[in-house]
Design an enzyme around this catalytic site. Structure first.
Site, PDB file in Angstrom:
ATOM      1  N   ASP A 189      86.358 -63.048  -4.833  1.00 50.32           N
ATOM      2  CA  ASP A 189      87.140 -62.317  -5.137  1.00 50.32           C
ATOM      3  C   ASP A 189      87.660 -62.631  -6.831  1.00 50.32           C
ATOM      4  O   ASP A 189      88.641 -63.426  -7.015  1.00 50.32           O
ATOM      5  CB  ASP A 189      88.432 -62.180  -4.452  1.00 50.32           C
ATOM      6  CG  ASP A 189      89.479 -61.001  -4.915  1.00 50.32           C
ATOM      7  OD1 ASP A 189      89.365 -60.430  -5.968  1.00 50.32           O
ATOM      8  OD2 ASP A 189      90.421 -60.701  -3.942  1.00 50.32           O
ATOM      9  N   HIS A 194      94.422 -62.859 -10.478  1.00 52.29           N
ATOM     10  CA  HIS A 194      94.480 -63.945 -10.207  1.00 52.29           C
ATOM     11  C   HIS A 194      94.080 -65.105 -10.809  1.00 52.29           C
ATOM     12  O   HIS A 194      94.125 -66.481 -11.015  1.00 52.29           O
ATOM     13  CB  HIS A 194      94.205 -64.201  -8.619  1.00 52.29           C
ATOM     14  CG  HIS A 194      94.316 -63.224  -7.659  1.00 52.29           C
ATOM     15  ND1 HIS A 194      95.530 -63.061  -7.125  1.00 52.29           N
ATOM     16  CD2 HIS A 194      93.674 -61.994  -7.062  1.00 52.29           C
ATOM     17  CE1 HIS A 194      95.598 -62.025  -6.494  1.00 52.29           C
ATOM     18  NE2 HIS A 194      94.144 -61.171  -6.474  1.00 52.29           N
ATOM     19  N   ILE A 209      98.969 -64.638  -9.564  1.00 51.89           N
ATOM     20  CA  ILE A 209      99.588 -64.848  -8.313  1.00 51.89           C
ATOM     21  C   ILE A 209      98.335 -65.311  -7.384  1.00 51.89           C
ATOM     22  O   ILE A 209      97.053 -64.934  -7.851  1.00 51.89           O
ATOM     23  CB  ILE A 209     100.275 -63.571  -7.768  1.00 51.89           C
ATOM     24  CG1 ILE A 209      99.314 -62.467  -7.637  1.00 51.89           C
ATOM     25  CG2 ILE A 209     101.651 -63.042  -8.526  1.00 51.89           C
ATOM     26  CD1 ILE A 209      99.935 -61.358  -6.907  1.00 51.89           C
ATOM     27  N   GLY A 212      96.278 -62.697  -1.920  1.00 51.92           N
ATOM     28  CA  GLY A 212      97.033 -62.380  -0.444  1.00 51.92           C
ATOM     29  C   GLY A 212      95.862 -62.995   0.430  1.00 51.92           C
ATOM     30  O   GLY A 212      96.437 -63.771   1.426  1.00 51.92           O
TER      31      GLY A 212
END
Length: 286
Positions: A189, A194, A209, A212
């Site tokens: 990903d 990120h 961040i 998830g």
């Protein structure tokens, strides 16, 4: 029009055949923080090939672990801006223990598209089978696309599962690494949300961040270690709602309640006054 529910709902996303190796599994586990301490036999189940067991959340990266391009959110009837997308929910159901390497075929479909007014929720379901055609796992996920609602679709029902009104049976504090998102992105990903500070700020965040799905795997491992004696093959299913962000380097407090034949779970950030991170989470033993 970015979302056409009549075209999207029920759309067949086709088949994808993919393969993975023990090294892919090891990379995934290490990206979740496995292997600490490196002398713990339970941790070595995740981090070495001699007695490798596969945490079922590996299902979320198995087909894309070698991807190097940022993902696109483009399906039949759906074309939306990646910067507006956050993960809503994720569920993995393991039909049997995962092989440490193998080849499988995934068939996906758009199960639903919901109109939440200011946002859209897109629900995707994927069935995965082995080379003999036998079921391996089923994955169901939803993404939350800010600013993409108002297209006239149905709102849907709430999937809230409040935590029990009592003290949890187990509480585990799980530190994340400052570089955790940079490790996890190697599992396929490469969303710049990120890793790229400018992209993250443009998306409304102070800094990049944590993925998830990385948080999803970190918490699943914590629950497995605390409640299932660190045995990944004992996990039958794991589902959670992404209630908020996690920031690389902060500590997650994981609360676990035993509830009949399942475990109810929440995760919060200790570094942000226990801001919610995961909610409505359920682990069902195999």
């Amino acid at each position: 029009m970015p979302i056409d529910p009549d075209r999207a709902i029920g759309a067949d996303l086709g088949e994808t055949t993919f393969a993975w190796t023990a090294s892919d599994v090891l990379l995934y586990h290490l990206a979740l923080g496995a292997g600490a301490p490196p002398t713990d036999p339970r941790e070595l189940r995740y981090a070495t090939e001699s007695d490798l067991r596969v945490l079922p959340t590996f299902a979320t990266v198995a087909a894309t672990v070698r991807a190097t391009e940022p993902p696109e959110v483009r399906f039949p009837g759906i074309d939306i801006d990646l910067a507006k997308v956050v993960h809503g929910t994720q569920q993995v159901v393991a039909h049997r223990p995962f092989p440490v390497s193998g080849t499988a075929t995934a068939r996906g479909r758009i199960a639903d598209v919901l109109d939440k007014g200011k946002a859209a929720v897109i629900v995707q379901e994927t069935e995965v089978t082995d080379e003999a055609g036998d079921p391996l796992w089923t994955a169901r996920s939803s993404i939350f696309a800010r600013g993409e609602g108002g297209f006239g679709g149905r709102r849907g029902t709430s999937g809230r599962l409040p935590a029990p009104d009592r003290e949890p049976d187990l509480v585990v504090d799980v530190p994340t690494l400052p570089q955790q998102a940079l490790l996890y992105r190697l599992c396929g990903d490469r969303n710049p949300l990120h890793s790229d500070p400018e992209f993250a700020r443009a998306a409304g965040f102070d800094a990049p961040i944590l993925h998830g799905l990385c948080t999803y795997g970190v918490v699943a491992k914590a629950v497995t270690d605390a409640a299932l004696d660190g045995e990944p093959t004992a996990v039958g299913s794991w589902s959670a709602t992404f209630a908020g962000i996690a920031v690389p380097g902060e500590t997650l407090r994981v609360r676990i309640w035993r509830d009949a034949d399942r475990l109810l779970v929440t995760a919060t950030s200790l570094d942000r006054d226990e801001a919610p991170v995961l909610s409505d989470a359920v682990l069902t033993p195999a």
